[in-house]
Design a protein around this motif. Structure first.
Motif, PDB file in Angstrom:
ATOM      1  N   ASP A   1      53.807 -32.447  28.382  1.00 44.34           N
ATOM      2  CA  ASP A   1      53.321 -33.376  27.161  1.00 44.34           C
ATOM      3  C   ASP A   1      52.196 -34.017  26.978  1.00 44.34           C
ATOM      4  O   ASP A   1      51.513 -33.968  25.752  1.00 44.34           O
ATOM      5  CB  ASP A   1      54.610 -34.476  27.077  1.00 44.34           C
ATOM      6  CG  ASP A   1      56.131 -34.028  26.760  1.00 44.34           C
ATOM      7  OD1 ASP A   1      55.918 -32.710  26.311  1.00 44.34           O
ATOM      8  OD2 ASP A   1      56.956 -34.324  26.926  1.00 44.34           O
TER       9      ASP A   1
ATOM     10  N   GLU B   1      53.994 -24.550  31.579  1.00 48.33           N
ATOM     11  CA  GLU B   1      55.103 -23.711  31.021  1.00 48.33           C
ATOM     12  C   GLU B   1      55.695 -22.695  31.761  1.00 48.33           C
ATOM     13  O   GLU B   1      56.839 -22.673  31.881  1.00 48.33           O
ATOM     14  CB  GLU B   1      54.948 -23.188  29.573  1.00 48.33           C
ATOM     15  CG  GLU B   1      54.434 -24.082  28.664  1.00 48.33           C
ATOM     16  CD  GLU B   1      53.995 -23.631  27.318  1.00 48.33           C
ATOM     17  OE1 GLU B   1      54.030 -24.448  26.200  1.00 48.33           O
ATOM     18  OE2 GLU B   1      53.381 -22.567  27.173  1.00 48.33           O
TER      19      GLU B   1
ATOM     20  N   ILE C   1      57.616 -24.558  34.645  1.00 50.56           N
ATOM     21  CA  ILE C   1      58.678 -25.141  34.258  1.00 50.56           C
ATOM     22  C   ILE C   1      59.973 -23.840  34.185  1.00 50.56           C
ATOM     23  O   ILE C   1      60.939 -23.950  34.714  1.00 50.56           O
ATOM     24  CB  ILE C   1      58.654 -25.820  32.797  1.00 50.56           C
ATOM     25  CG1 ILE C   1      57.892 -26.969  33.131  1.00 50.56           C
ATOM     26  CG2 ILE C   1      59.870 -26.298  32.087  1.00 50.56           C
ATOM     27  CD1 ILE C   1      57.321 -27.725  31.797  1.00 50.56           C
TER      28      ILE C   1
ATOM     29  N   LYS D   1      57.370 -31.627  32.686  1.00 52.29           N
ATOM     30  CA  LYS D   1      57.430 -31.658  31.250  1.00 52.29           C
ATOM     31  C   LYS D   1      56.701 -32.783  30.946  1.00 52.29           C
ATOM     32  O   LYS D   1      56.044 -32.859  29.997  1.00 52.29           O
ATOM     33  CB  LYS D   1      58.971 -31.877  30.971  1.00 52.29           C
ATOM     34  CG  LYS D   1      59.662 -30.767  30.872  1.00 52.29           C
ATOM     35  CD  LYS D   1      61.179 -30.777  30.415  1.00 52.29           C
ATOM     36  CE  LYS D   1      61.972 -29.488  30.426  1.00 52.29           C
ATOM     37  NZ  LYS D   1      63.345 -29.670  30.119  1.00 52.29           N
TER      38      LYS D   1
END
Length: 193
Positions: A127, A176, A179, A123
């Motif tokens: 970011d 993504e 994750i 994450k």
């Protein structure tokens, strides 16, 4: 439980001696074959403990592994919180003996924590990818965010080529996806509180 690849990976990280794997080549040399045998021996110790064999002496006897090696692995499991022991003194000999117990619930907690750490790590990278523009060398030498690219004058310090804007949409999609994959694994692990 011990057949689960996540559990096996965790146990290997804990019980394997890192010095055994330093400098080991990927080819199946005599040294790496010896390390594979050692890995199997280490897992035999865990299997015995998981089946309820209590003392280090019994584990050594059942596996044929030297007692000092068995004790070393048991203490690594203990240090990681995956095994516990009770110490008692023999009234005749005054020697201490230890009854060991494998803690399977702690395995799940530890795996869940490691997966959560990996999710948080990904994450943070995600970011960073979303919040920045990136530039890379056309020759593949370097990759910079905008600030670092401007600090080097938008040129690659390796080859002197002008760095070009890099569309990181594929990197973002891949992060993504990773994750979500880790989150699915995390959610599937049951831990009783």
């Amino acid at each position: 439980m011990l057949d689960d690849p996540l559990v096996q990976d965790l146990l290997r990280k804990i019980i394997d001696d890192p010095e055994d794997h330093q400098g080991a080549k990927k080819s199946k040399s005599k040294k790496s074959k010896k390390n594979d045998d050692k890995d199997l021996d280490n897992m035999l110790i865990v299997q015995c403990l998981n089946k309820g064999v209590k003392t280090d002496e019994e584990i050594a006897e059942k596996t044929g592994i030297r007692l000092n090696i068995v004790r070393k692995i048991l203490y690594r499991l203990y240090d990681a919180g995956l095994a516990s022991y009770k110490r008692h003194k023999d009234p005749e000999t005054q020697w201490y003996s230890y009854d060991w117990k494998f803690e399977p619930e702690e395995v799940n907690k530890t795996i869940k924590k490691q997966i959560n750490d990996e999710i948080e790590f990904l994450k943070n990278i995600l970011d960073n990818e979303k919040d920045n523009m990136f530039f890379s060398c056309p020759e593949g030498h370097t990759r910079f965010d905008f600030e670092d690219a401007s600090n080097v004058g938008f040129t690659c310090p390796e080859c002197g080529e002008e760095v070009v804007f890099e569309d990181n949409a594929d990197i973002i999609k891949e992060l993504e996806k990773d994750i979500k994959k880790y989150q699915k694994i995390y959610d599937s692990i049951e831990v009783s509180e």
